[in-house]
Design a protein around this motif. Sequence first.
Motif, PDB file in Angstrom:
ATOM      1  N   TYR A   1     -10.436  17.242  21.063  1.00 19.86           N
ATOM      2  CA  TYR A   1     -11.698  16.892  21.693  1.00 19.86           C
ATOM      3  C   TYR A   1     -12.180  15.550  21.149  1.00 19.86           C
ATOM      4  O   TYR A   1     -12.124  15.300  19.941  1.00 19.86           O
ATOM      5  CB  TYR A   1     -12.764  17.957  21.418  1.00 19.86           C
ATOM      6  N   ILE A   2     -12.609  14.690  22.063  1.00 23.40           N
ATOM      7  CA  ILE A   2     -13.123  13.371  21.680  1.00 23.40           C
ATOM      8  C   ILE A   2     -14.490  13.189  22.313  1.00 23.40           C
ATOM      9  O   ILE A   2     -14.636  13.323  23.534  1.00 23.40           O
ATOM     10  CB  ILE A   2     -12.177  12.239  22.124  1.00 23.40           C
ATOM     11  N   TRP A   3     -15.474  12.906  21.508  1.00 21.52           N
ATOM     12  CA  TRP A   3     -16.840  12.672  21.988  1.00 21.52           C
ATOM     13  C   TRP A   3     -16.842  11.437  22.889  1.00 21.52           C
ATOM     14  O   TRP A   3     -16.258  10.408  22.559  1.00 21.52           O
ATOM     15  CB  TRP A   3     -17.756  12.501  20.789  1.00 21.52           C
ATOM     16  N   SER A   4     -17.484  11.529  24.041  1.00 18.97           N
ATOM     17  CA  SER A   4     -17.379  10.490  25.076  1.00 18.97           C
ATOM     18  C   SER A   4     -17.751   9.076  24.608  1.00 18.97           C
ATOM     19  O   SER A   4     -17.071   8.118  25.003  1.00 18.97           O
ATOM     20  CB  SER A   4     -18.220  10.873  26.303  1.00 18.97           C
ATOM     21  N   PRO A   5     -18.789   8.858  23.789  1.00 17.28           N
ATOM     22  CA  PRO A   5     -19.105   7.476  23.388  1.00 17.28           C
ATOM     23  C   PRO A   5     -17.967   6.757  22.672  1.00 17.28           C
ATOM     24  O   PRO A   5     -17.885   5.530  22.731  1.00 17.28           O
ATOM     25  CB  PRO A   5     -20.319   7.647  22.471  1.00 17.28           C
ATOM     26  N   TYR A   6     -17.090   7.498  21.997  1.00 16.71           N
ATOM     27  CA  TYR A   6     -15.962   6.858  21.318  1.00 16.71           C
ATOM     28  C   TYR A   6     -15.019   6.209  22.325  1.00 16.71           C
ATOM     29  O   TYR A   6     -14.508   5.107  22.104  1.00 16.71           O
ATOM     30  CB  TYR A   6     -15.186   7.881  20.484  1.00 16.71           C
TER      31      TYR A   6
END
Length: 420
Positions: free
Chosen positions: A372-377
């Motif tokens: 999972y990768i947080w969208s702002p990154y």
Amino acid sequence: MELFLSEHKKLWRRAGTKISVFVCFLYLVVFGSILSFQWFNFGSKVDFTSSDFGRNFNGYAAIRDRQEYALSFGGDLTDGSLQQIVQDYQQMEAADSKRAWDLTDWAILNDWLRNLWPELHEPGSYQVAISYFEPEKLTDFYGRRQQVLEKYLENNNQTGKEKEYLLQIDERVSKPFYYGWIQGWQNLLSKTIDLSAKSMALFLAIVLSTLFAGEWHDNTSLLVLTTKNGRKKIAFAKIVTGLVFTVELFAMVAICGIVSQLFFMGTTGWDMPVQMIKLTAIAPMNMVQAEIYEWAFTLLGMAGYAGIVMLISSAVKSNVLALILSLAVVYVPTVIEPYLPGVLLKTLSFIPLVGSGTDIFRTYTFHIFGKYIWSPYLMIIVPVLVGIACMLLAVREWAGKVKPRGNGRKQVKGIHDVKG
């Protein structure tokens, strides 16, 4: 360098460029920043039945009054200080409701109370929560905030490993929160910078859509074959010109906006966490860090969008069609956004300037290669990569279109015959 300077000068000589930059400055700097601070967003209210323009032209003084009032409760936000804030508001409202509404962050505080202490809400009450909630019952602020965040994630179907991942990011948020005047930062980070990014797409499209297509419009594209530099060198010069103009436009808006912000707001409240704007935000950022992120997002998004516009310009021979297609890239997804499923909506946010820097207030994630990768990154990186790919394709596309066929000498001779 000489070729770039020639292209850059030619771009700035165009009437469309000068008009676009002037209108951009007028709309985003004069109206969107200076007058916004001084008048229709932060001037004191004439009355509370009027529109946003029903304010006094005293934003500078009104902002200072609000900052000083908030600083009277300054320091760490605790249960005790929150109770004092609510109690003081209720006393002020009883004496002078107009002053209470104008001086305090009542709307933001009211959202906190309704979300964190729903059991205190009286069904059918016409009053806002901050007007009648008993201050002494406002306890366990951070515990309740954690419960609301976890419930919020569950309601969004963000459970299991995704929920665990997001809560790990939230653990890096510094607590207790620092309290100050919130509304100015809220307007800046939730609206102003995002509006600037979306608006600058229009002006970039108007100027850069003619960068390549304009050569066909002016019947000068074949003359490239007579130059000593070669078609690819000229194409690269145009790409660099487009990028430099993009940075120039961004610098004008960003620098003027920041100077205006410092003049009206100063640096007061820069160290407040972004959770003061939205309690369920998980970003471990304070206000100034969030502002840096949003301006960086805007610059990289503009660079990515410039690449798309220049690719379109190189692929078509009509200025009008190039402009329409360029605008469609940004504004069509915005129009159809309410009708799109969440997965497609998140995917479209990778298109430069379609997404938003305000995602730092959200909990969107992407599931890539089992992680999972947080969208702002991702959203600060992917759009500019898209733009770079488009720029390379633009060079190839345009250079290929003006490539001579058959004998180059005959082609050039034909050009001179036409000119003669």
